[in-house]
Design an enzyme around this catalytic site. Structure first.
Site, PDB file in Angstrom:
ATOM      1  CG  ASN A   1      -2.162   1.023   1.256  1.00 57.09           C
ATOM      2  OD1 ASN A   1      -1.755   2.125   0.379  1.00 57.09           O
ATOM      3  ND2 ASN A   1      -2.967   0.975   2.043  1.00 57.09           N
ATOM      4  CG  ASP A   2       1.640   3.188   3.743  1.00 51.83           C
ATOM      5  OD1 ASP A   2       0.469   3.864   3.120  1.00 51.83           O
ATOM      6  OD2 ASP A   2       1.866   2.739   4.644  1.00 51.83           O
TER       7      ASP A   2
END
Lengths: 467, 98
Positions: A393-394
């Site tokens: 995600n990040d």
């Protein structure tokens, strides 16, 4: 200068050869095909170190030594071997941490022994070396055990914080150094030695307790460095160059990896160690209000993957948590059979220790020449038909490049958004580890396949077989 | 500070430089095995432990040495075993000759 006695000369020559083998061994890790041979060299270096030491003039009896080597090897082989073979690769970081603890116990005990024996006759220089050895050793022991506990989830993995935490740690550290200086002045202060050791052990606990799971790679690397420096200090105290050299190699390795991990997270060393890390980040300035993620069906996803010319897989730790590496390997095998060029893009912080994701994929028989690190692969995304993001995600959040208000702004990311299309496998609609919305998921060229990573991948395999 | 201590600092600083040079050449692909290898060689504290266990300074000293030898040996054996297990997994793609 007087010439060395022959026996001492032999010890020194063997130590020198041992140091060379250790350096050659670490050098072998520059290429995967040379790595195992390199480790054999390093192991040979260790054997030489033991042989050289056994010739040491101070050693007059071998019964305790043989018992120790025998019991240690027995524990390592009988208990360790089955454990190391069966323990999943996801659990590697905690076992490495535990192994650090064992080595550091040895360093600490040697220091304690030296102090008990020589105590009052120690000069300030030797006392300083001994102090560093014991402080770094004790800190590594408790810190590593804490890291093990957190990673093994015996202890809460979330950061534990309390008021004036950093101040307290600073005071304790200063106290330990104060005691060491007192000891250098007056080596007869036995209580000060024990107090210093106890404070160091306490510091190891207090310093690791507030660090969250995702920051563990930095901590485990640092503990490695501390263990190395403790060995170096032991070398200074005992007048042993081999210990100094090997400890310095370890220290360099640990610090370098810690710095690399910090860079990959766009955080400073100080921020990881003293910041309120891992705690929920403040909400991003950009919210995702009013935007919709586009879900797609496994059938559609399979078709996209099957007819692409090039697919880049972006695995995150979510993949490993779901134990879906083997399913992923099966899927990419099917794609390759259809002529799709498949590559894997590995972000440095994917996993719980430096380079962890590479090992997790290698375990699933993904050939290492398909694994690319961030700098190698980022230019490739433009030429890629589908970027398949799994449990990451990040590290693929374009806000790191474009949104100065984002907590992760400046963090190096994989440029997934530059691929022609993106398919994201994600458990649910929630935000990432850092609690930040990811605009990539709302981008028109992104499609989401929701569900457990392993189930989704198995489904894709079935769909691809049916095509 | 004696000349010996000064030479020890030379050795330390130069070894750290060698370490830095060697380790920057390790690709991220192998960072986990690197760490595990570094962990294995931290067991070098075995050298000091052996001297403590084998010297003639009384039983207490020998027992401390014994425990230290055991711990360091576990570190060495365990560290090399884990590293080797990991390195064995890294395979090239056999289908593509290059």
């Amino acid at each position: 200068m007087e010439p060395l006695p022959l026996r001492e000369l032999a010890v020194q020559i063997i130590y020198l050869a041992s140091s060379v083998f250790f350096i050659l061994g670490l050098g072998g890790l520059s290429k995967p095909e040379k790595a195992r041979a390199g480790m054999a060299q390093a192991a040979f270096g260790m054997l030489l170190a033991i042989v050289g030491t056994l010739l040491h003039a101070d050693i007059v009896r071998y019964d305790w030594i043989m018992a120790g080597l025998f019991i240690g090897t027995a524990i390592g082989v009988v208990i360790g071997r089955p454990l190391f073979i069966s323990v999943p690769m996801t659990a590697m970081p905690q076992w490495v941490a535990l192994s650090h603890a064992a080595g550091a116990v040895a360093a600490t005990l040697v220091g304690v022994n030296e102090f008990v024996l020589l105590g009052s006759s120690l000069g300030p220089g030797t006392m300083a070396a001994l102090g560093f050895e014991v402080v770094l050793g004790a800190l590594t022991v408790t810190g590593s055990v804490m890291a093990f506990g957190k990673l093994q989830e015996i202890l809460p993995g979330r950061p534990v914080t309390w008021p004036l935490q950093n101040l307290l740690n600073m005071v304790l550290l200063a106290g330990a150094f104060g005691l060491l200086i007192a000891l250098m002045v007056n080596p007869e202060l036995t209580w000060a030695f024990w107090a210093m050791t106890a404070i160091a052990a306490l510091l190891g606990i207090l310093m690791v307790l507030p660090i969250g799971g995702a920051d563990m790679p930095v901590v485990v690397s640092l503990l490695n460095a501390y263990a190395g420096l403790s060995a170096s200090a032991m070398g200074f105290a005992l007048g042993n160059n081999l210990l100094i050299i090997v400890g310095a190699l370890d220290g360099a390795s640990g610090f370098l990896l810690a710095v690399l991990m910090c860079k990959a997270m766009n955080r400073s060393f100080a921020n990881v160690l003293f910041g309120a890390f891992g705690a929920p980040a403040p909400a991003a300035l950009k919210s995702a209000d009013g935007q919709e993620m586009r879900a797609l069906t496994p059938e559609d996803a399979a078709i996209r993957l099957a007819y692409a010319a090039q697919v880049i897989v972006v695995p995150g730790y979510g993949l490993a948590v779901a134990q879906a590496q083997h399913a992923l390997r099966e899927l990419t095998d099917l794609m390759e059979k259809r002529g799709v060029e498949v590559k894997y893009a590995i972000h440095p912080v994917a996993g719980r220790m430096p380079g962890h994701m590479n090992v997790l994929l290698a375990e699933a028989n993904v050939p290492y020449d398909k694994l690319y690190d961030m700098d190698e692969i980022n230019a490739e995304f433009e030429r890629t038909d589908v970027a398949l993001v799994i449990g990451a995600n990040d590290v693929v959040n374009p806000a790191a490049r474009s949104d100065p208000g984002s907590p992760i702004f400046g963090m190096p990311i994989l440029d997934v958004d530059r691929a022609k299309s993106v398919v994201v496998l994600k458990r649910g609609k929630g935000a990432g580890f850092a609690g930040i919305e990811n605009e990539l998921f709302f981008h028109p060229k992104t499609s989401m396949l929701f569900g457990d990573a392993k189930a989704s991948l198995s489904r894709l395999v079935t769909e691809l077989k049916a095509l | 500070m004696t000349l010996t201590t000064v030479i020890q600092f030379y050795v330390f600083v130069l070894a750290a430089f060698v370490g830095y040079q060697v380790i920057t050449k390790v690709p991220p692909l192998l960072h986990t095995p690197l760490m595990s290898a570094a962990n294995a060689i931290t067991g070098i504290s075995l050298v000091g432990s052996l001297v403590a266990a084998g010297s003639d300074h009384g039983t207490a000293s020998n027992v401390l040495g014994l425990i230290a030898v055991i711990c360091a040996t576990v570190n060495v054996v365990g560290g090399f075993l884990i590293t080797d297990r990991m390195l064995k997994m890294f395979k090239r793609d056999e289908r593509k000759p290059n």
